[in-house]
Write an enzyme that holds these catalytic residues in place. Structure first.
Site, PDB file in Angstrom:
ATOM      1  N   CYS A   2     -13.673  -2.436  -1.921  1.00 35.69           N
ATOM      2  CA  CYS A   2     -14.764  -3.247  -1.752  1.00 35.69           C
ATOM      3  C   CYS A   2     -15.460  -3.416  -3.278  1.00 35.69           C
ATOM      4  O   CYS A   2     -14.825  -2.940  -4.412  1.00 35.69           O
ATOM      5  CB  CYS A   2     -15.783  -2.699  -1.159  1.00 35.69           C
ATOM      6  SG  CYS A   2     -15.094  -2.175   0.497  1.00 35.69           S
ATOM      7  N   ASP A 110     -13.217   5.873   6.742  1.00 36.85           N
ATOM      8  CA  ASP A 110     -13.155   6.803   5.690  1.00 36.85           C
ATOM      9  C   ASP A 110     -14.638   7.135   4.869  1.00 36.85           C
ATOM     10  O   ASP A 110     -14.847   8.197   4.658  1.00 36.85           O
ATOM     11  CB  ASP A 110     -12.069   6.547   4.678  1.00 36.85           C
ATOM     12  CG  ASP A 110     -12.165   5.346   3.710  1.00 36.85           C
ATOM     13  OD1 ASP A 110     -12.650   4.333   4.306  1.00 36.85           O
ATOM     14  OD2 ASP A 110     -11.824   5.440   2.705  1.00 36.85           O
ATOM     15  N   ILE A 298       8.502  -9.266  -9.154  1.00 36.58           N
ATOM     16  CA  ILE A 298       8.390 -10.512  -9.883  1.00 36.58           C
ATOM     17  C   ILE A 298       9.257 -10.643 -10.849  1.00 36.58           C
ATOM     18  O   ILE A 298       9.540  -9.635 -11.610  1.00 36.58           O
ATOM     19  CB  ILE A 298       6.974 -10.553 -10.242  1.00 36.58           C
ATOM     20  CG1 ILE A 298       6.347 -12.047 -10.623  1.00 36.58           C
ATOM     21  CG2 ILE A 298       6.469  -9.693 -11.377  1.00 36.58           C
ATOM     22  CD1 ILE A 298       5.130 -12.346 -10.838  1.00 36.58           C
ATOM     23  N   SER A 370       1.979   1.792  -5.531  1.00 31.55           N
ATOM     24  CA  SER A 370       2.590   1.187  -6.853  1.00 31.55           C
ATOM     25  C   SER A 370       2.924   2.620  -7.513  1.00 31.55           C
ATOM     26  O   SER A 370       2.344   3.604  -7.254  1.00 31.55           O
ATOM     27  CB  SER A 370       1.161   0.615  -7.791  1.00 31.55           C
ATOM     28  OG  SER A 370       1.714   0.982  -9.073  1.00 31.55           O
ATOM     29  N   GLY A 371       3.765   2.465  -8.421  1.00 28.89           N
ATOM     30  CA  GLY A 371       4.281   3.814  -9.091  1.00 28.89           C
ATOM     31  C   GLY A 371       3.606   4.125 -10.487  1.00 28.89           C
ATOM     32  O   GLY A 371       4.015   5.253 -10.856  1.00 28.89           O
TER      33      GLY A 371
END
Length: 637
Positions: A2, A110, A298, A370-371
């Site tokens: 948010c 959460d 991509i 993501s890594g």
């Protein structure tokens, strides 16, 4: 995930009305397109009867408990109110514990676990959270506002404390709407930006406006405003652990981190570049899905910048539901939007492909794994190898006797991304320097001598008597006594990772309402990686050894031996072709905004040298163009 905003004021004439809070909240609607709320208490008085008004604003991107968990959120009696940006991954464990002590939950989300944990523990609550977050808690019982940011700095939080009024927000653009806040550019920030391509915390481009550092909280109460650290670890200490135990522990930690980050009530996928880190995260995520995991990569129509063939190989191996996007990056088209979203000068050009990847991925999912972090934690960058090699060379013979040194330095630059000539020149330029300055030389965009030739005399007079390298030196000093590779990677975790990579990913993804989760950056993984002997991570010019040992059977062996590409775009070519007119109309124009700081002839010289092919100043020109564009936008506000 948010966007949050708010203010607390100690004088009635500093009141921030609901209309302004709403504008501060709406200007970051991209962070939370699903809901918007404002809460305020303008009549509150502290224990001495002094005014202490408060207003909180919130934009929501619904991820967990989609129909509930609206914010601002209050406790059972409404005396504690909270706005929260991010995710708490261990919220179920916290919820069970808190219910056992008598807390009643009104939602299934959460965020409420933070609220009740704060009721029990106060500011000690943040050290119990496993997640990424920026949070503001108004406590009417104690007449105080508490701000906090996650340990690694994955979520941003800006604030300004002036004239007995505190304003804060997830992005600077919210603060800029408040009169008297974003008024004066900080000259030191310009100097830092040209050094690092970002402005290090706690500073921002504006005087008197700050970033809350990672792992810190801030309190405004009757004693004033203060910032304190709640999380720290000691990277100078190395643990004695067998290789087998280290491998087993990493498997346990990273697998659990991925498991926690798979919790979502909306569609979830994974970025897949075809590199080691994103491939491992994708493989581990697949253990927790009943159907093939959605993956996204991509590609670009330039071979040097397209690694989607590797991503396709991994996707086939893991049997994911893979989508390959191909775009022709048009930085001219997105430049203004990019600069507007980043709020202050930010020069990492990989923000462009990150922007496109986030935009296209959001068409299919709302959350992406993501890594990020694997290179910093497990010694994956080429510059770590350069540091290791330079130390070897220094021990063998004096560098000024290096055969052919002068000839190599006179060779013309190459446009190719992985040019050996360009990399060799940068390596040799720094090899005689002390280790930390040698490392900065490979990181910095404008070396000190070039910055000095660029600045006007008037601007130099405005600069404070401080060296931008102090930020990196402070991070470097945290691992005193360790080997150079560990010292460099620790410095990156404390500087480059939060200030560059986390900023890049947060802004580019949230601009499109996409939440990105980074399992490598679970604080347990970060602390564990920092404590490992370097030989478990790096040996014989090769990095990420423990990742391969722990998870090598999960992805194709070729992924561990392929050349590292990173995530770049053809900046050098753009400034010789597509950007020519734009450069002439902005940076080289008589009314160029950067002339306030830089000598026009020095800027022109950089452009000419690059366009003629004499030198490759592509990344430097990109940073100047970003600054010019930002200055023009800021003058329009």
């Amino acid at each position: 995930m948010c966007g949050i905003t708010g203010s607390v004021w100690l004088r009635d004439n500093q009141c921030v009305d609901d209309a302004l809070i709403s504008r501060m909240t709406d200007v970051i609607s991209h962070r939370g397109p699903n809901d918007s709320q404002v809460w305020s208490d303008r009549e509150h008085r502290d224990g001495q009867g002094n005014p202490m008004g408060v207003a909180l604003g919130f934009r929501r991107l619904s991820i967990i408990d989609v129909e509930g968990s609206r914010q601002p959120m209050g406790n059972e009696d409404g005396r504690v109110q909270m706005v929260f940006n991010g995710e708490v991954y261990n919220y179920r464990d916290l919820r069970q514990r808190l219910q056992g002590t008598g807390h009643r939950f009104a939602t299934e989300g959460d965020g409420e676990s933070i609220l009740h944990l704060y009721e029990d523990l106060g500011t000690d609550c943040f050290s119990h959270l496993n997640g990424m977050f920026a949070v503001a808690i108004w406590d009417a019982r104690k007449n105080r506002l508490v701000l906090a940011r996650d340990r690694i700095g994955q979520k941003p939080l800006y604030y300004s404390w002036k004239n007995e009024r505190l304003v804060f927000g997830s992005e600077l653009k919210s603060l800029a709407l408040v009169p008297g806040v974003c008024e004066q550019i900080d000259p030191a920030a310009i100097d830092q930006f040209l050094t690092y391509q970002y402005i290090p915390h706690p500073g921002t481009i504006w005087k008197g406006v700050h970033k809350l550092p990672p792992g810190h909280f801030a309190v405004l109460d009757n004693q004033g405003f203060r910032v304190e650290r709640y999380w720290d670890y000691d990277p100078s200490q190395e643990i004695a652990l067998s290789h087998a135990d280290a491998t087993s522990r990493l498997q346990e930690l990273l697998s659990d981190s991925v498991r926690l980050r798979m919790r979502s009530d909306v569609p979830l996928g994974s970025f897949l570049s075809g590199g080691i880190d994103s491939s491992l995260i994708t493989a581990l995520a697949g253990d927790h899905t009943a159907t093939p995991l959605r993956t996204f990569s991509i590609g670009f129509p330039i071979a040097d910048f397209d690694e989607t063939a590797y991503a396709a190989e991994v996707a086939s191996h893991l049997q994911t539901d893979h989508t390959r996007f191909e775009v022709t990056p048009d930085a001219i088209d997105i430049l203004d939007r990019l600069v507007w979203h980043y709020d202050e000068p930010f020069g990492d050009s990989s923000a462009v492909p990150t922007w496109y990847l986030s935009q296209l991925t959001r068409q299919s999912v709302t959350v992406a794994l993501s890594g990020d972090g694997g290179d910093e934690l497990f010694a994956g960058y080429d510059r770590y190898r350069a540091l290791w090699l330079s130390q070897k060379i220094q021990r063998l013979f004096p560098v000024h006797r290096t055969p052919g040194l002068g000839l190599i330095q006179r060779l013309p630059d190459s446009n190719r991304r992985r040019s050996l000539i360009r990399r060799g020149k940068r390596f040799l330029e720094a090899i005689e320097q002390p280790a930390v300055r040698r490392y900065l030389n490979w990181l910095q965009i404008f070396p000190e001598s070039l910055r000095a030739s660029l600045y006007t005399d008037d601007f130099v007079a405005e600069l404070p008597d401080e060296d931008p390298i102090a930020f990196l030196e402070s991070a470097w000093s945290r691992s005193e006594g360790r080997d150079l590779v560990t010292r460099a990677s620790t410095a990156d975790v404390l500087s480059y990772l939060p200030c560059d990579l986390m900023t890049k990913v947060d802004i580019a993804s949230m601009a499109h309402g996409l939440e990105v989760r980074q399992p490598m950056l679970d604080h347990r993984v970060v602390e564990f990686a920092a404590s490992l002997p370097v030989r478990y991570k790096f040996r014989g010019r090769r990095g990420k050894l423990l990742l391969r040992d722990a998870f090598g059977d999960r992805i194709p062996a070729s992924i561990f031996t392929r050349p590292k590409m990173g995530f770049g775009i053809p900046i050098g070519s753009w400034f010789r072709n597509e950007f020519r007119s734009l450069v002439n109309d902005t940076m080289l124009a008589p009314d160029a905004a950067i002339h306030r700081f830089f000598r026009p002839e020095a800027v022109s010289s950089l452009v000419t040298a690059h366009q003629s092919g004499e030198q490759n100043h592509g990344y430097r020109l990109w940073n100047l163009l970003i600054l010019e564009t930002w200055l023009r936008q800021s003058n329009e506000v």
